[in-house]
Structure formats: C-alpha cells, structure tokens
Design a protein around this motif. Structure first.
Motif, PDB file in Angstrom:
ATOM      1  N   THR A  12       0.832  -1.206   0.000  1.00  0.00           N
ATOM      2  CA  THR A  12       0.000   0.000   0.000  1.00  0.00           C
ATOM      3  C   THR A  12       0.865   1.253   0.000  1.00  0.00           C
ATOM      4  OG1 THR A  12      -1.740  -1.183   1.196  1.00  0.00           O
ATOM      5  CG2 THR A  12      -1.856   1.215   1.213  1.00  0.00           C
ATOM      6  N   ILE A  13       1.899   1.272   0.815  1.00  0.00           N
ATOM      7  CA  ILE A  13       2.788   2.433   0.881  1.00  0.00           C
ATOM      8  C   ILE A  13       3.505   2.637  -0.448  1.00  0.00           C
ATOM      9  CG2 ILE A  13       4.901   3.316   1.958  1.00  0.00           C
ATOM     10  CD1 ILE A  13       3.830   1.971   4.601  1.00  0.00           C
ATOM     11  N   TRP A  14       4.031   1.555  -1.017  1.00  0.00           N
ATOM     12  CA  TRP A  14       4.713   1.685  -2.307  1.00  0.00           C
ATOM     13  C   TRP A  14       3.746   2.112  -3.407  1.00  0.00           C
ATOM     14  CZ3 TRP A  14       9.474   2.654  -3.162  1.00  0.00           C
ATOM     15  CH2 TRP A  14      10.442   2.227  -2.268  1.00  0.00           C
ATOM     16  N   SER A  15       2.525   1.609  -3.357  1.00  0.00           N
ATOM     17  CA  SER A  15       1.517   2.024  -4.342  1.00  0.00           C
ATOM     18  C   SER A  15       1.240   3.518  -4.228  1.00  0.00           C
ATOM     19  CB  SER A  15       0.209   1.259  -4.151  1.00  0.00           C
ATOM     20  OG  SER A  15       0.400  -0.103  -4.383  1.00  0.00           O
ATOM     21  N   ALA A  16       1.129   4.009  -2.993  1.00  0.00           N
ATOM     22  CA  ALA A  16       0.880   5.441  -2.781  1.00  0.00           C
ATOM     23  C   ALA A  16       2.039   6.273  -3.318  1.00  0.00           C
ATOM     24  CB  ALA A  16       0.650   5.721  -1.296  1.00  0.00           C
ATOM     25  N   ILE A  17       3.263   5.821  -3.088  1.00  0.00           N
ATOM     26  CA  ILE A  17       4.436   6.557  -3.581  1.00  0.00           C
ATOM     27  C   ILE A  17       4.451   6.582  -5.109  1.00  0.00           C
ATOM     28  CG2 ILE A  17       6.967   6.488  -3.737  1.00  0.00           C
ATOM     29  CD1 ILE A  17       6.906   5.388  -0.802  1.00  0.00           C
ATOM     30  N   ILE A  18       4.201   5.442  -5.720  1.00  0.00           N
ATOM     31  CA  ILE A  18       4.186   5.369  -7.194  1.00  0.00           C
ATOM     32  C   ILE A  18       3.061   6.229  -7.766  1.00  0.00           C
ATOM     33  CG2 ILE A  18       3.754   3.807  -9.144  1.00  0.00           C
ATOM     34  CD1 ILE A  18       5.290   1.652  -7.448  1.00  0.00           C
ATOM     35  N   LEU A  19       1.871   6.152  -7.153  1.00  0.00           N
ATOM     36  CA  LEU A  19       0.750   6.956  -7.636  1.00  0.00           C
ATOM     37  C   LEU A  19       1.035   8.458  -7.471  1.00  0.00           C
ATOM     38  CD1 LEU A  19      -2.207   4.786  -6.308  1.00  0.00           C
ATOM     39  CD2 LEU A  19      -1.621   5.200  -8.715  1.00  0.00           C
ATOM     40  N   PHE A  20       1.686   8.818  -6.382  1.00  0.00           N
ATOM     41  CA  PHE A  20       2.060  10.227  -6.172  1.00  0.00           C
ATOM     42  C   PHE A  20       3.031  10.687  -7.265  1.00  0.00           C
ATOM     43  CE2 PHE A  20       5.044  13.329  -4.288  1.00  0.00           C
ATOM     44  CZ  PHE A  20       4.158  14.378  -4.086  1.00  0.00           C
ATOM     45  N   TYR A  43      -2.037  16.279  -4.270  1.00  0.00           N
ATOM     46  CA  TYR A  43      -1.620  15.103  -5.040  1.00  0.00           C
ATOM     47  C   TYR A  43      -1.329  13.919  -4.107  1.00  0.00           C
ATOM     48  CZ  TYR A  43      -0.814  18.561  -8.761  1.00  0.00           C
ATOM     49  OH  TYR A  43      -0.940  19.573  -9.680  1.00  0.00           O
ATOM     50  N   ALA A  44      -0.687  14.228  -2.979  1.00  0.00           N
ATOM     51  CA  ALA A  44      -0.393  13.165  -2.005  1.00  0.00           C
ATOM     52  C   ALA A  44      -1.693  12.575  -1.457  1.00  0.00           C
ATOM     53  CB  ALA A  44       0.472  13.705  -0.873  1.00  0.00           C
ATOM     54  N   GLY A  45      -2.661  13.426  -1.163  1.00  0.00           N
ATOM     55  CA  GLY A  45      -3.960  12.945  -0.669  1.00  0.00           C
ATOM     56  C   GLY A  45      -4.661  12.054  -1.684  1.00  0.00           C
ATOM     57  N   GLU A  46      -4.608  12.473  -2.963  1.00  0.00           N
ATOM     58  CA  GLU A  46      -5.203  11.645  -4.018  1.00  0.00           C
ATOM     59  C   GLU A  46      -4.513  10.291  -4.101  1.00  0.00           C
ATOM     60  OE1 GLU A  46      -4.850  13.853  -7.655  1.00  0.00           O
ATOM     61  OE2 GLU A  46      -6.147  15.484  -6.941  1.00  0.00           O
ATOM     62  N   ALA A  47      -3.188  10.289  -4.045  1.00  0.00           N
ATOM     63  CA  ALA A  47      -2.419   9.035  -4.152  1.00  0.00           C
ATOM     64  C   ALA A  47      -2.705   8.118  -2.964  1.00  0.00           C
ATOM     65  CB  ALA A  47      -0.926   9.346  -4.234  1.00  0.00           C
TER      66      ALA A  47
END
Length: 184
Positions: A12-20, A43-47
């Motif tokens: 989940t954390i890596w997904s958030a970083i990649i999406l950001f 953008y961070a909130g969206e990711a």
C-alpha cells in the motif's frame, strides 16, 4: 496473519508513492510553472486515497486471484464429521469459512451445537499449512445436561483447500478428530 498484514501495508505504501509520482508527472507543467505546496499535498492525498482503496479491494477479494499469494483460499462450506473422545460417536458436521486476506471466521454446526471462532490464523507448521482457531461452542438447550458451553481449539491441515483434516481439544478435557470435504 501478521506477515500478510506487513506485506499488504508495504504494498500500500509503495503504491501510494508510485501513484504520487505518476500524479506529479502528469501535472509536471503546472508544478514547474506555478509551484504550490498546497497542490503537492493535494496530489499526495489523491495518491493515498487511491492506494488505500486499491488495498481494501485487494484484501477483501482480489487476493484470491493472485497466483503469487501463498494464503490458501478456504472461503466456502464444507461437510464432514467429527469423533469425540467423550463418547466415540461420529457426528456429521458442517463447516463454513468466511475469509479475507487478513481475517478468517469459522462456524461449525452439528446436530447438537454450534461453534464460532474467536481467533484464527493460518501458519506454516513443519512444512504444512495449518488453520488454527479458538472457538466458543454453544450446545442446544436440550443437550446442556450432558454438554455444557465450552471453549476449544482446533487445528486443521489446509494444504488441500478442498479436504481439511485435523484435531480439536476442549476445556472439558475432550479431544477429537475432524475431517471435511468442500460441499458441492
């Protein structure tokens, strides 16, 4: 289960970083021309929101279709029997397992009682996948003179998710064997 939780959180954390990073790449011109910390937080909130939604969806249902996932899919109904050391009588039983990646709920029903899991886990024990769960058994009112409400623990081998076998023991100092096949 702790291992699965840690893996899921890491993904989940890596997904958030990649999406950001992807979101920043898409909006690179805006960032370059009119930099705003407020926009980066957005953008961070969206990711984080999207990664959390994907994680919840994966944990609830998508993990079952992942060929790399080592957790056996047990979420179904089983029919079988158990034999207790109390009277050595074989009793028919139904076992229902409700499962997500991180949770397992087990309900066992016989003609005389119903058991519900209080806690459960799947562990690798000496090379076998073992479902271990603690339960509360509530006998029907008409048999409580010989079968009181009690706690117990069951251990079932789940290497073959269509055929579960194992043993149980109770705080009434009884033990037994259990065997189940997936219901048609």
């Amino acid at each position: 289960m702790k291992e699965q939780f840690n893996k899921l959180m890491s993904k989940t954390i890596w997904s958030a970083i990649i999406l950001f990073c992807l979101r920043c790449f898409i909006s690179w011109n805006d960032i370059k021309n009119a930099f705003s910390v407020y926009d980066l937080f957005g953008y961070a909130g969206e990711a984080i929101s999207l990664a959390t939604l994907l994680s919840i969806t994966y944990e609830r249902c998508l993990w079952k279709f992942n060929p790399l996932e080592s957790t056996p899919v047990l979420s179904k109904k089983y029919t079988g029997s158990l034999i207790s050391s109390y009277d050595n009588i074989e009793r028919n039983a139904e076992l229902e397992i409700k499962q997500t990646l991180l949770t397992i709920q087990i309900i066992l029903i016989t003609g005389e009682s119903k058991s519900k899991s209080l806690s459960s886990t799947i562990d690798d024990v000496l090379g076998e996948k073992i479902l271990t769960y603690c339960y509360l058994n509530t006998p029907n009112a008409n048999v409580r003179d010989r079968s009181e409400i009690h706690y117990g623990t069951a251990m079932l081998c789940v290497d073959n998710p269509n055929k579960l076998t194992g043993q149980y023991f109770t705080d009434r100092k009884t033990i037994g064997d259990m065997k189940f096949n997936s219901a048609p």
